[in-house]
Design a protein around this motif. Sequence first.
Motif, PDB file in Angstrom:
ATOM      1  N   PRO A 127       0.468  -1.003   0.547  1.00  0.00           N
ATOM      2  CA  PRO A 127       0.010  -0.270  -0.081  1.00  0.00           C
ATOM      3  C   PRO A 127       1.324   1.220  -0.088  1.00  0.00           C
ATOM      4  O   PRO A 127       0.721   2.076  -0.395  1.00  0.00           O
ATOM      5  CB  PRO A 127      -0.369  -0.262   1.020  1.00  0.00           C
ATOM      6  N   ASP A 201      -9.032   3.368   4.054  1.00  0.00           N
ATOM      7  CA  ASP A 201      -7.639   1.995   4.232  1.00  0.00           C
ATOM      8  C   ASP A 201      -7.145   3.107   5.196  1.00  0.00           C
ATOM      9  O   ASP A 201      -6.126   2.650   5.560  1.00  0.00           O
ATOM     10  CB  ASP A 201      -6.908   2.130   3.245  1.00  0.00           C
TER      11      ASP A 201
ATOM     12  N   LYS B 225      -5.778  -3.330   0.111  1.00  0.00           N
ATOM     13  CA  LYS B 225      -6.635  -2.050  -0.015  1.00  0.00           C
ATOM     14  C   LYS B 225      -8.114  -2.161  -0.648  1.00  0.00           C
ATOM     15  O   LYS B 225      -8.261  -1.313   0.214  1.00  0.00           O
ATOM     16  CB  LYS B 225      -5.265  -0.985  -0.307  1.00  0.00           C
ATOM     17  N   SER B 226      -7.955  -2.504  -1.831  1.00  0.00           N
ATOM     18  CA  SER B 226      -9.398  -2.676  -1.868  1.00  0.00           C
ATOM     19  C   SER B 226      -9.600  -4.011  -1.823  1.00  0.00           C
ATOM     20  O   SER B 226     -10.106  -4.609  -3.442  1.00  0.00           O
ATOM     21  CB  SER B 226      -9.332  -1.743  -3.491  1.00  0.00           C
ATOM     22  N   TYR B 289      -0.573  -7.337   5.315  1.00  0.00           N
ATOM     23  CA  TYR B 289      -0.762  -6.259   4.967  1.00  0.00           C
ATOM     24  C   TYR B 289      -2.098  -5.865   6.644  1.00  0.00           C
ATOM     25  O   TYR B 289      -2.456  -5.900   7.519  1.00  0.00           O
ATOM     26  CB  TYR B 289      -2.251  -6.094   4.085  1.00  0.00           C
TER      27      TYR B 289
END
Lengths: 347, 334
Positions: A127, A201, B225-226, B289
């Motif tokens: 990210p 996020d 993230k998505s 993540y």
Amino acid sequence: MTVVQDRSVRRVPATAVAGTCAVLLAAGMASSSRVGPVDLPLGQLVTAVWERVTVGLEPLTLQERLVTEHRIPRILLAAVIGAVLAVAGCVLQALTRNPLADPSILGGTSGASLGAVAMIVAGASGPLSVTAAAFVGAGCGFAATLALAWRGGGVSPLRLVLAGIAVSYLLSALTSMVVFRADDDRRLRSALFWQLGSVADASWGSLFVPSVLMIAGVVVLMLRARRLDALSYGDLTATALGVSPQRLRAEMFVITSLLTGAAVALAGGIGFVALVVPHAVRLLAGPRHSSLVPLAALAGAAFLVWADLVGRVVAPPSEVPLGVVTALVGAPIFALLIAGRMRDELA
Amino acid sequence: MNLPRITPGPLAAAVLALLITLTGCGFAGDSEDAGATDDTSAGADDQAWPRTVTNCGREVTIEAQPTRIVGFEGAAETVFALGAGDQMAGYFGSERAALPEDLATEAAEAEHLGGSFPTPKLEALIEPDPDLIVLYGYNQEAGITQEALDKLGVPHLILSEQCPESPDNTVEGYFEDAETFATAIGADEAGKTVVGGWRTEIEKATATPVEGEPTVFIMGSPDPKSPFASGGASLADEQITLAGGSNLFGDTDEAFLEPSWEEIADRNPDVIVDGSGGKDESMAALKKYLKGDAALSGITAVKDDRFLVLDYYDNVPGPRVVDGVVKLAEFLRG
């Protein structure tokens, strides 16, 4: 928006606008913290937040953590991003003396998109790398616009807009090229998702430093807002008032670029906030920048907090991207503005 | 600020309308009467041509045994699975090296004409002068429509998941497709043995019960993230059920949806599957993540380290759909 039709209408006092926006912002934040997949009773929510602050994460359940570590940071990020975008819109509209100016026609948004989309399509899934690429992209986009517009130690409004449009088109074309050449449609979905913007996020870790920097930037712009009034009378008047228009323009442009670069990098391409919020506030409270800029910050924050809330509740369990919600609300408002203006000019 | 003045009704409707457009065709319901893939030709004489098969409720007549088939993705792989690689002129989709061994052997006899994304145009499809076209589905943008294909006079078959009317996104629907394909290309015997083999494979892998019907979240995006999830109307949903699990978003009517991590974590999956096609790389990013997040690290699947990587093609109609079920079944029993 009946205000539009009669420009001689009494302005609403700035304090009233500020008060309304503050109430809307507070109400939006409060509702937003209560609404979502996780449904905590109010008492438990308050206790959880209190424990998070005083003790730490340890005693919290998964559901409580989802609220304290995801939902609350995203609300704050929405507020910060909304404020940044609205202020950036105000400043850019003043600098270019163009009511249509916003980060997306000055090369910033398209630069960020190119950076982020290229990174996503290339398959870099960290990210941070996408955020960094977006920030660098926004910086490059703005820098290219500034370089193209630069002449004689500063920039003129028209050159800035035209350079911005040229750069934006080029960068958008390159983004389309990247998308078109991509060989994996699943990555494209995440590229599209990024382009439509989201604050989903947000986390404390990713939020803190950028937020502090962005709030500082907004404050700097507010402090300089008075000088923007001189600019809006034209360069000659500004010079007579002791403001060097070319330099001021370049300086303010750089600060705004860094701010929007950070905002776009963190939350993706959220349209219409920078364009519409300043106009709405200007119509209500008048064009004086010393009050316009802080009011726009407040209104932008409230607008994006509510937009985020709407995006979360209209189509559960999916989320509607933030950029879709802001545009759906922003476009009709903007259409009304345009209609009102055109009627004025014809009259 | 006049946002609050706008009444939420029309706004919600507008947002929803846009969302539906954005997510495209993902709202296909899984109706039971779909498919209509019974072959009408498997009668007295297996060798007889011309033959007529029913595909998506449409009668397709094939004059003689096809020898120059052009195929797409899972549809092409179905022909390979039937052992008819030598009847293929060419195909679009995974390169030979990316195919499982048995399919790759058959694919060696056909030309790899290119990937399937972006979708090749109709011209590219008919360039090898095919006598049968087998497609994953129609594609308006590429000019690959039922009308255009009919006009060319080349018979074509598509997979039932992509039927324009009442699509069938079940594993059984795909098996029926494979049997229809077998009849259409004159591989009757292979049709029976191959599909029978698939059924046995799934039966074997799911013979023992799974404790507690674990909930499974299939992550369809390579970007942590998505999140992108397979909903109740997806093929993956049925694969999970067949394998003995329960789809985390099985209660939804959509095939695909975009929930937030808050939503996913609130539903708290026991198992997380990376079906994004990003393989181990995207799985590593996803794990990092989730484990690095103060809240998401509390998800049961993350705490128990229950992660599985599936190939993209394990979750779309094609022979590898069987691999998807088997891998899931073995993992849930592991």
